[in-house]
Structures are given as structure tokens and as C-alpha cells.
Design a protein around this motif. Structure first.
Motif, PDB file in Angstrom:
ATOM      1  N   GLU A 171      14.283   7.544 -83.067  1.00 52.49           N
ATOM      2  CA  GLU A 171      15.339   8.155 -82.247  1.00 52.49           C
ATOM      3  C   GLU A 171      14.687   8.704 -80.985  1.00 52.49           C
ATOM      4  OE1 GLU A 171      18.124   9.765 -80.326  1.00 52.49           O
ATOM      5  OE2 GLU A 171      18.867   8.928 -82.215  1.00 52.49           O
ATOM      6  N   SER A 172      15.311   8.468 -79.833  1.00 48.40           N
ATOM      7  CA  SER A 172      14.708   8.901 -78.569  1.00 48.40           C
ATOM      8  C   SER A 172      14.824  10.410 -78.354  1.00 48.40           C
ATOM      9  CB  SER A 172      15.348   8.161 -77.394  1.00 48.40           C
ATOM     10  OG  SER A 172      16.752   8.351 -77.408  1.00 48.40           O
ATOM     11  N   SER A 173      15.839  11.043 -78.921  1.00 48.05           N
ATOM     12  CA  SER A 173      16.019  12.483 -78.730  1.00 48.05           C
ATOM     13  C   SER A 173      15.094  13.281 -79.649  1.00 48.05           C
ATOM     14  CB  SER A 173      17.476  12.868 -79.029  1.00 48.05           C
ATOM     15  OG  SER A 173      17.588  14.265 -79.209  1.00 48.05           O
ATOM     16  N   CYS A 174      14.250  14.094 -79.036  1.00 48.82           N
ATOM     17  CA  CYS A 174      13.305  14.932 -79.778  1.00 48.82           C
ATOM     18  C   CYS A 174      14.055  15.885 -80.712  1.00 48.82           C
ATOM     19  CB  CYS A 174      12.447  15.717 -78.793  1.00 48.82           C
ATOM     20  SG  CYS A 174      11.343  16.894 -79.570  1.00 48.82           S
ATOM     21  N   LEU A 175      15.130  16.460 -80.228  1.00 51.26           N
ATOM     22  CA  LEU A 175      15.915  17.413 -81.005  1.00 51.26           C
ATOM     23  C   LEU A 175      16.488  16.760 -82.273  1.00 51.26           C
ATOM     24  CD1 LEU A 175      16.941  20.344 -80.899  1.00 51.26           C
ATOM     25  CD2 LEU A 175      18.988  19.492 -79.757  1.00 51.26           C
ATOM     26  N   ILE A 176      17.044  15.580 -82.127  1.00 51.74           N
ATOM     27  CA  ILE A 176      17.641  14.883 -83.269  1.00 51.74           C
ATOM     28  C   ILE A 176      16.555  14.421 -84.248  1.00 51.74           C
ATOM     29  CG2 ILE A 176      18.949  12.832 -83.975  1.00 51.74           C
ATOM     30  CD1 ILE A 176      20.528  13.181 -81.316  1.00 51.74           C
ATOM     31  N   ARG A 177      15.460  13.884 -83.716  1.00 48.28           N
ATOM     32  CA  ARG A 177      14.343  13.438 -84.571  1.00 48.28           C
ATOM     33  C   ARG A 177      13.849  14.572 -85.453  1.00 48.28           C
ATOM     34  NH1 ARG A 177      12.027  11.426 -80.045  1.00 48.28           N
ATOM     35  NH2 ARG A 177      10.416  13.022 -80.042  1.00 48.28           N
ATOM     36  N   ARG A 178      13.535  15.682 -84.813  1.00 51.93           N
ATOM     37  CA  ARG A 178      12.951  16.816 -85.551  1.00 51.93           C
ATOM     38  C   ARG A 178      13.974  17.486 -86.463  1.00 51.93           C
ATOM     39  NH1 ARG A 178       8.566  19.594 -81.470  1.00 51.93           N
ATOM     40  NH2 ARG A 178       7.323  17.712 -81.211  1.00 51.93           N
ATOM     41  N   GLY A 179      15.216  17.529 -86.016  1.00 45.40           N
ATOM     42  CA  GLY A 179      16.276  18.105 -86.845  1.00 45.40           C
ATOM     43  C   GLY A 179      16.483  17.297 -88.117  1.00 45.40           C
ATOM     44  N   LEU A 180      16.486  15.979 -87.970  1.00 50.24           N
ATOM     45  CA  LEU A 180      16.663  15.106 -89.127  1.00 50.24           C
ATOM     46  C   LEU A 180      15.475  15.226 -90.073  1.00 50.24           C
ATOM     47  CD1 LEU A 180      18.537  13.069 -90.414  1.00 50.24           C
ATOM     48  CD2 LEU A 180      17.483  11.277 -89.050  1.00 50.24           C
ATOM     49  N   ARG A 181      14.271  15.294 -89.516  1.00 48.37           N
ATOM     50  CA  ARG A 181      13.080  15.463 -90.358  1.00 48.37           C
ATOM     51  C   ARG A 181      13.177  16.771 -91.149  1.00 48.37           C
ATOM     52  NH1 ARG A 181       7.257  16.047 -87.672  1.00 48.37           N
ATOM     53  NH2 ARG A 181       8.284  17.889 -86.845  1.00 48.37           N
ATOM     54  N   SER A 182      13.620  17.817 -90.493  1.00 51.11           N
ATOM     55  CA  SER A 182      13.763  19.119 -91.148  1.00 51.11           C
ATOM     56  C   SER A 182      14.756  19.049 -92.313  1.00 51.11           C
ATOM     57  CB  SER A 182      14.219  20.153 -90.121  1.00 51.11           C
ATOM     58  OG  SER A 182      14.447  21.382 -90.734  1.00 51.11           O
ATOM     59  N   ILE A 183      15.858  18.346 -92.120  1.00 50.68           N
ATOM     60  CA  ILE A 183      16.864  18.185 -93.185  1.00 50.68           C
ATOM     61  C   ILE A 183      16.287  17.393 -94.349  1.00 50.68           C
ATOM     62  CG2 ILE A 183      19.033  17.009 -93.766  1.00 50.68           C
ATOM     63  CD1 ILE A 183      20.026  17.770 -90.947  1.00 50.68           C
ATOM     64  N   LEU A 184      15.605  16.293 -94.050  1.00 51.10           N
ATOM     65  CA  LEU A 184      15.105  15.399 -95.104  1.00 51.10           C
ATOM     66  C   LEU A 184      13.952  16.014 -95.897  1.00 51.10           C
ATOM     67  CD1 LEU A 184      15.285  11.933 -93.315  1.00 51.10           C
ATOM     68  CD2 LEU A 184      16.963  13.042 -94.777  1.00 51.10           C
ATOM     69  N   GLN A 185      13.308  17.040 -95.360  1.00 48.08           N
ATOM     70  CA  GLN A 185      12.235  17.704 -96.095  1.00 48.08           C
ATOM     71  C   GLN A 185      12.761  18.473 -97.303  1.00 48.08           C
ATOM     72  OE1 GLN A 185      10.283  19.767 -92.853  1.00 48.08           O
ATOM     73  NE2 GLN A 185       8.769  18.131 -92.613  1.00 48.08           N
ATOM     74  N   ASN A 186      14.095  18.571 -97.417  1.00 52.26           N
ATOM     75  CA  ASN A 186      14.708  19.212 -98.578  1.00 52.26           C
ATOM     76  C   ASN A 186      14.751  18.286 -99.793  1.00 52.26           C
ATOM     77  OD1 ASN A 186      15.508  21.825 -97.499  1.00 52.26           O
ATOM     78  ND2 ASN A 186      16.879  20.674 -96.189  1.00 52.26           N
ATOM     79  N   LEU A 187      14.453  17.008 -99.588  1.00 53.57           N
ATOM     80  CA  LEU A 187      14.492  16.039-100.683  1.00 53.57           C
ATOM     81  C   LEU A 187      13.159  16.011-101.424  1.00 53.57           C
ATOM     82  CD1 LEU A 187      16.275  13.072 -98.873  1.00 53.57           C
ATOM     83  CD2 LEU A 187      17.247  14.502-100.666  1.00 53.57           C
ATOM     84  N   GLU A 188      13.235  15.862-102.749  1.00 55.18           N
ATOM     85  CA  GLU A 188      12.031  15.728-103.571  1.00 55.18           C
ATOM     86  C   GLU A 188      11.498  14.303-103.450  1.00 55.18           C
ATOM     87  OE1 GLU A 188      10.521  17.961-105.782  1.00 55.18           O
ATOM     88  OE2 GLU A 188      11.805  19.519-104.953  1.00 55.18           O
ATOM     89  N   ASN A 189      10.197  14.139-103.550  1.00 61.93           N
ATOM     90  CA  ASN A 189       9.561  12.816-103.576  1.00 61.93           C
ATOM     91  C   ASN A 189       9.877  11.962-102.356  1.00 61.93           C
ATOM     92  OD1 ASN A 189       8.228  13.179-106.034  1.00 61.93           O
ATOM     93  ND2 ASN A 189      10.063  12.648-107.172  1.00 61.93           N
ATOM     94  N   VAL A 190      10.056  12.606-101.209  1.00 60.70           N
ATOM     95  CA  VAL A 190      10.314  11.871 -99.969  1.00 60.70           C
ATOM     96  C   VAL A 190       9.300  12.315 -98.920  1.00 60.70           C
ATOM     97  CG1 VAL A 190      11.919  11.572 -98.043  1.00 60.70           C
ATOM     98  CG2 VAL A 190      12.761  11.437-100.382  1.00 60.70           C
ATOM     99  N   GLU A 191       8.694  11.344 -98.251  1.00 57.27           N
ATOM    100  CA  GLU A 191       7.716  11.640 -97.195  1.00 57.27           C
ATOM    101  C   GLU A 191       8.200  11.027 -95.886  1.00 57.27           C
ATOM    102  OE1 GLU A 191       3.231  10.285 -95.822  1.00 57.27           O
ATOM    103  OE2 GLU A 191       3.929   9.780 -97.832  1.00 57.27           O
ATOM    104  N   ILE A 192       8.269  11.844 -94.843  1.00 57.32           N
ATOM    105  CA  ILE A 192       8.592  11.330 -93.511  1.00 57.32           C
ATOM    106  C   ILE A 192       7.274  10.832 -92.928  1.00 57.32           C
ATOM    107  CG2 ILE A 192       9.676  11.807 -91.290  1.00 57.32           C
ATOM    108  CD1 ILE A 192      11.469  12.307 -93.799  1.00 57.32           C
ATOM    109  N   MET A 193       7.115   9.512 -92.862  1.00 61.56           N
ATOM    110  CA  MET A 193       5.843   8.930 -92.437  1.00 61.56           C
ATOM    111  C   MET A 193       5.570   9.134 -90.955  1.00 61.56           C
ATOM    112  SD  MET A 193       5.916   5.299 -94.426  1.00 61.56           S
ATOM    113  CE  MET A 193       4.180   4.933 -94.418  1.00 61.56           C
ATOM    114  N   GLN A 194       6.615   8.937 -90.150  1.00 60.40           N
ATOM    115  CA  GLN A 194       6.403   9.007 -88.705  1.00 60.40           C
ATOM    116  C   GLN A 194       7.732   9.154 -87.993  1.00 60.40           C
ATOM    117  OE1 GLN A 194       3.584   6.111 -87.385  1.00 60.40           O
ATOM    118  NE2 GLN A 194       4.140   6.320 -85.233  1.00 60.40           N
ATOM    119  N   LEU A 195       7.690   9.816 -86.837  1.00 61.47           N
ATOM    120  CA  LEU A 195       8.840   9.902 -85.948  1.00 61.47           C
ATOM    121  C   LEU A 195       8.533   9.007 -84.756  1.00 61.47           C
ATOM    122  CD1 LEU A 195       9.389  13.792 -85.954  1.00 61.47           C
ATOM    123  CD2 LEU A 195      10.435  12.093 -87.450  1.00 61.47           C
TER     124      LEU A 195
END
Length: 198
Positions: free
Chosen positions: A10-34
Motif C-alpha cells: 500500500e502506498s499510504s504510510c498511514l494505512i500500511r502501518r495502521g493495518l499492520r497494527s491491527i493484524l498484530q492482534n492475530l495469533e501465529n501471524v507474522e507481517i513479513m514486510q510492508l
């Protein structure tokens, strides 16, 4: 449940980081890269081979328009579109769709649903057999969000017995969180997605 990997493009820094923050609530999930540059999408997907690619369709490079066929099939990659235009879902044959205005709960439910479908055939049957039928029944109630006391009342057993079964279940399956146990219960048809959403 196996550890799942996600790439976010995603080109928007705000959306990228916001989505990463939300997904960190999931168990057994790793955000590999933005990924913020569309020219890096194909190479990064090919190199990292994530389980899920969440991408703004505008980030699809012109030389990689057939992303679904080229990468999704080769790497069994699930595609989730991030957009405000739902009609694009069919165009890209996406496995899921996140609207910019979706609430955190909706986003987490969608990711869990995609992961549940993705890993359904990857869970070894022996895991399902490691817990007894009584433990499966307890697990079903845990996944439905009942407290130890409520489970004890419904099954006419003591709270101590429920706690003991619960410890045994988490030990045998290696899953400690309620959300992880819920996904396990869905994958093994102990409950359905509809049961969770009620």
C-alpha cells in the motif's frame, strides 16, 4: 495452527502501518514486510512467498497484472484487496476484500476466515485425535466464548474439571489463546464461522 505470513502492499504510510497494527492482534501471524513501491511487489512476493498478500490494486505493477495466476497458484498465495472499490474483487479473483472504512473486527474476521480456508487441509489429522471427545466438547464451548463457570453449568461438571480439561487441551494442541483455539475448532468442524459471529 501453522504460522502464517502476510505482505502488505500500500502506498499510504498511514494505512500500511495502521493495518499492520491491527493484524498484530492475530495469533501465529507474522507481517513479513510492508511494501510502498509498486515496482517491488512482484520481486518481494516471489522472494518472500507469503501466505497472504494484502494489496491496493493500484500497487499492481503493469508487468505483473496476472499476479493471481503467476504467484497465487505457484505459491498457494491468498490475495486480499485493499480498496474502496469492491467491484475490483471479481476482476482480480481475490480471496478477500478490505474496504478502507472497515472496522478492526471486520478485518480480523476476514483474515481469520481466509487463513482457516487456507490451512484447512494442512492440519494433520493426528492433532484432531490427540484430544478426547470430552475435550472436543469443552473446546467447542471455549470457542463459543463461554466462561469456565458457564461450561461447567452446561455440562454438569465442576469448574475444576473444566479448568483441568482446558489445561490438557492447550498442552496437547500447543495453542494458548482463545482466538487460536477458536480457529482450531473451526478448522476441525467443531463449530462454524456463523457460530462465532453470533
Amino acid at each position: 495452527m501453522p504460522r502464517s505470513t502476510i505482505l502488505i502492499a500500500e502506498s499510504s504510510c498511514l494505512i500500511r502501518r495502521g493495518l499492520r497494527s491491527i493484524l498484530q492482534n492475530l495469533e501465529n501471524v507474522e507481517i513479513m514486510q510492508l511494501i510502498d513501491d509498486k515496482e517491488d511487489v512482484c520481486a518481494t512476493v516471489n522472494n518472500k512467498k507469503p501466505d497472504i498478500l494484502i494489496i491496493n490494486p493500484k500497487m499492481m505493477p503493469s508487468d505483473c497484472i496476472n499476479l493471481k495466476k503467476e504467484f497465487m497458484n505457484a505459491h498457494k498465495l491468498s490475495l486480499i484487496l485493499l480498496s474502496d472499490q469492491e467491484k475490483l474483487r471479481d476482476q482480480f479473483k481475490a480471496d478477500g476484500y478490505i474496504h478502507y472504512q472497515d472496522k478492526q473486527e471486520q478485518i480480523l474476521d476476514l483474515i481469520q476466515e481466509v487463513l482457516a480456508k487456507k490451512h484447512k487441509n494442512k492440519i494433520p489429522d493426528k492433532n484432531a485425535e490427540t484430544i478426547s471427545s470430552r475435550e472436543k466438547n469443552i473446546l467447542k464451548h471455549i470457542a463459543l466464548g463461554l466462561t469456565n463457570k458457564e461450561i461447567a453449568d452446561q455440562l454438569y461438571i465442576s469448574i475444576h474439571t473444566v479448568v483441568t480439561h482446558r489445561k490438557n487441551i492447550t498442552q496437547k494442541l500447543g495453542i494458548k489463546s482463545v482466538s487460536g483455539l477458536t480457529v482450531y475448532a473451526i478448522l476441525h468442524n467443531l463449530i462454524s464461522m456463523d457460530d462465532v459471529k453470533q
